[in-house]
Design an enzyme around this catalytic site. Structure first.
Site, PDB file in Angstrom:
ATOM      1  N   GLY A 107       0.800  -1.203   0.000  1.00  0.00           N
ATOM      2  CA  GLY A 107       0.000   0.000   0.000  1.00  0.00           C
ATOM      3  C   GLY A 107       0.841   1.264   0.000  1.00  0.00           C
ATOM      4  O   GLY A 107       0.401   2.311  -0.466  1.00  0.00           O
TER       5      GLY A 107
ATOM      6  N   ASP B 200      -1.452  -3.613  11.822  1.00  0.00           N
ATOM      7  CA  ASP B 200      -1.563  -4.334  10.537  1.00  0.00           C
ATOM      8  C   ASP B 200      -0.674  -5.571  10.532  1.00  0.00           C
ATOM      9  O   ASP B 200       0.075  -5.808   9.592  1.00  0.00           O
ATOM     10  CB  ASP B 200      -1.207  -3.411   9.380  1.00  0.00           C
ATOM     11  CG  ASP B 200      -1.672  -3.971   8.025  1.00  0.00           C
ATOM     12  OD1 ASP B 200      -2.645  -4.748   8.026  1.00  0.00           O
ATOM     13  OD2 ASP B 200      -1.072  -3.631   7.000  1.00  0.00           O
TER      14      ASP B 200
END
Length: 778
Positions: free
Chosen positions: A454, A566
């Site tokens: 990302g 995450d």
């Protein structure tokens, strides 16, 4: 903030682009004209953009819409749009794309978000072939490409290895194109519908008879969801139709009068609702502060839009046999919550509306006032004008401040970059010039690219002293402000642990933001689990322990402490000796600190971010991030180590699958056969630990210190590693929590209590019955 009104030609006003907090823009079915304004790409918080059925002047889709990095749904159906489809690969959260019934030309987007559920590009003039990347979209529910000019073949990878679970469906509508063949085997699962009518491929009689004849099916229609109840005497519930037994009630045969509610999702980001019924029930009942058993979805069906209409039943809590009805104040409170849009924002389910709130039976005589009437168009117009006026004033003030402050920054040293001057003050990391990074990566040669996330692309680089490094280069959509970037560098520079990937340096020149890390030659844990090369049980256990120690350091030893947010198998990297190191703190948040009154909160309130499948369900519902959220994510990684499966695959959730296997006494059937032989006692304790980490309630999960201790205890009882030297967690115990009562063995008694068989040695490849196979991605 949502904008859901009926307007005419207002879309051409650039003032709309100044609504910086706007999340949902639903302006479909209006009389809008002009061009699609590129200024909408400035709405950095926009999640849903739905402009269907308007009359634009034939312009194209602005390329800048690809910069809406938080967009979950883009729906521009029947808008008289021309030109090519812009690149949308930089929208990682895109779940739903509908550009159908336009005049679009050119090829389809080569890549889209991995999590996308719906792609509708039908009724255009698109040419070329179906992109190969579409075969890797694991969560795809609908692909509609009918009535275009597509050529080439249809890949069987689109449906290969799909789950046969009826709750997960896939519809491929490819009618009326120029597709000539199917590449691969035509073995479609029951939950896949393929429509090929009007293509040259239908000249094949075998294909024509099955996939080319018009027939119904493949679409989700009205369904009724029911929950099993125990057998109850009919006489125990009143004979009229206003009372009924409460499904899944903790009180057997509890009879109550439900409130009946008509409810509609105005812009959901999915095409099939069945796989998401349970998350939706939790979302609604959590918003109402109710238990899940109190909600029953009586029926649901899709309406034109598409919008999802449903009828709900809300039952009173089963406190005792006399509490079978809501009182008037409770009914009023529930109605107000529904009617005043008090549900927390959820981009997946989208905005909603209350259709009716029917009072029948014991509620028929209640006088429930409408405290929250709908806002009139005149009030909406006043609100919009006020917001626009405020935006203009704020914009003007910011412009004046920038002009006033600009001279302060004009006196820079010739040939110097201010950011480089600041960089020299950061201790512990090296500042690289752009030229040095270019040389290290052979000018970012594609052959040096080793990954992409990302944040941006990751390159393998070699420094002048022959040190091999990994360089993460931020793409345009991931760039931060200079101050935020340097703040992150300072945070990362203070994190030092053998189980964290070390930051070596960074580069902040020429508009670039790059992080230079130590190179991990064995890649990610996810890659290793996907390879055919086997990892034995001891190696997997040590990887789990290394990962837990790295996270324990972040929670208790980092200054200030950090919640990772995450944790996943692709963020756990392996060095040359297969030592695991936790990486990628791009979503990390500082843990709460004590305020001036000496109060220490136990969570951080934040916008939910993370990766589906690893996301703590309580964090998802409450937005309260705690250290136990990291524990949940790590528990999912443990299950990956044990089974080799991915966290989510075609509607199957690894946590649910492991729980079902254990409850059915089939635990060993889901163990990865590539693991080889293993002591069953160790496997049982590891499975129990993983399940404990993934409990729904945060308070019931073990602390990270307990996780480390239990993994060390399991490693100690391995037959050939009893004398191995294992790092102790006692130092953390002294600094973070009181010592556990009893011996070290007692601290893990919770996990050991879930053992289901004796401690014999099993060989995974010898299991011949009851095996739940690992399903590779499509």
């Amino acid at each position: 903030m949502s904008l859901q009104v009926s307007l005419k030609r207002v879309i051409s006003q650039p003032e709309l682009s100044k609504l910086s907090t706007l999340r949902h823009m639903l302006l479909d079915n209006n009389d809008l004209s002009g061009d699609l304004p590129p200024e909408l790409s400035n709405l950095s918080e926009l999640r849903i953009l739905q402009l269907d059925n308007n009359k634009f002047n034939g312009s194209g889709i602005p390329a800048t819409y690809g910069n809406l990095s938080k967009l979950a749904k883009l729906s521009l159906r029947n808008c008289n749009l021309h030109g090519a489809i812009p690149g949308l690969s930089s929208i990682p959260s895109l779940l739903y794309l509908d550009l159908s019934k336009n005049e679009l030309i050119g090829p389809m987007p080569p890549t889209l978000s991995d999590n996308i559920s719906t792609i509708d590009l039908s009724d255009n003039h698109l040419n070329g072939s179906i992109p190969r990347s579409f075969s890797n979209l694991l969560f795809l529910q609908r692909l509609s490409l009918e009535n275009n000019l597509l050529i080439g073949y249809v890949s069987a990878n689109m449906w290969q290895n799909m789950s046969s679970t009826k709750s997960a469906g896939l519809t491929l509508d490819l009618r009326n194109n120029s597709l000539s063949s199917i590449f691969g085997e035509l073995n479609l699962p029951d939950n896949v519908t393929l429509r090929l009518g009007g293509n040259p491929i239908c000249h094949d009689a075998n294909i024509r008879n099955i996939f080319c004849e018009p027939k119904a099916g493949g679409d989700e229609t009205a369904e009724r969801t029911t929950k099993s109840t125990v057998s109850c005497f009919v006489q125990s519930c009143p004979t009229d139709n206003f009372y009924e037994f409460v499904p899944s009630s903790p009180e057997p045969c509890f009879c109550a009068a439900p409130l009946r509610i008509g409810y509609r999702l105005k812009s959901p980001s999915f095409s099939y609702f069945t796989p998401y019924v349970n998350p939706f029930e939790k979302y609604v009942t959590h918003s109402l502060n109710m238990s899940p058993y109190q909600l029953s979805i009586d029926s649901f069906f899709w309406e034109e839009g598409p919008r999802l209409r449903m009828y709900l039943k809300l039952f009173p809590p089963a406190k005792n046999v006399h509490s079978s009805e809501y009182n008037s104040s409770e009914v009023q409170k529930i109605r107000d919550i529904f009617a005043s849009w008090q549900f927390p924002p959820n981009d997946f389910f989208g905005p909603y509306e209350l259709l009716n709130f029917t009072l029948l039976g014991p509620y028929a005589q209640m006088n429930v006032e409408n405290h929250k009437e709908g806002i009139s168009k005149g009030v909406w117009a006043a609100i919009i004008l006020a917001v626009v006026a405020c935006a203009v004033v704020i914009f003007s003030l910011i412009t004046v401040l920038i002009i006033v402050k600009k001279p302060r920054y004009s006196q820079r040293l010739p040939g110097k970059d201010l950011s480089l001057t600041v960089q020299m003050k950061i201790d512990g990391v090296e500042s690289f010039t752009f030229k040095e990074v270019v040389l290290a990566t052979d000018n970012f040669n594609s052959s040096t690219q080793i990954g992409r996330g990302g944040y941006g692309k990751v390159y393998r680089g070699v420094l002048p002293d022959k040190t091999v490094v990994a360089i993460k280069r931020a793409e345009e959509g991931s760039l931060q402000g200079e101050r935020e970037f340097l703040t992150e560098i300072k945070l990362l520079s203070r994190l030092h642990h053998r189980n964290l990937v070390s930051l070596i340096g960074y580069c902040a020149e020429r508009g670039e933001q790059m992080l230079v890390y130590e190179f991990m030659p064995n890649g990610t844990l996810r890659d290793r689990l996907s390879d055919k090369e086997k990892l034995n049980f001891e190696t997997r256990l040590r990887i789990a322990l290394d990962s837990a120690k790295g996270i324990l350091y972040l929670h208790t030893e980092a200054d200030p402490p950090v919640f990772h947010r995450d944790i996943k198998a692709s963020n756990i990297l392996l060095d040359s000796k297969l030592t695991a190191k936790v990486a990628d703190f791009g979503l990390s948040l500082l843990a709460p600190v004590m305020d001036d009154d000496g109060y220490l909160p136990n969570h951080v309130s934040t916008v939910v971010k993370g990766t589906p499948g690893y996301l703590d369900p309580e964090y998802f519902l409450t937005r309260k991030l705690t250290d136990k959220s990291d524990v949940y994510s790590l528990g999912v990684v443990f299950m990956e180590l044990l089974t080799g499966m991915q966290p989510i695959y075609r509607g199957k959730n690894i946590v649910r699958e492991v729980n079902i296997a254990c409850e059915s006494d089939m635990m060993f059937s889901i163990i990865d056969s590539r693991m080889g032989s293993y002591p069953s006692k160790c496997i049982e304790r590891f499975v129990a630990l993983a399940l404990g980490c993934c409990l729904d309630e945060q308070d019931k999960r073990p602390a990270m210190l307990e996780v480390v201790r239990e993994l060390e205890n399991i490693l100690r009882i391995l037959p050939e590693t009893e004398t191995a030297e294992i790092d102790s967690a006692s130092a953390y115990s002294r600094k973070t929590t009181p010592p556990f009562s009893g011996t070290s063995a007692s601290s893990s008694s919770f996990y050991a209590s879930r053992d289901v068989s004796n401690s014999s040695s099993h060989l995974g490849s010898d299991l011949s019955s009851g095996v739940i196979p690992t399903i590779p991605p499509r």
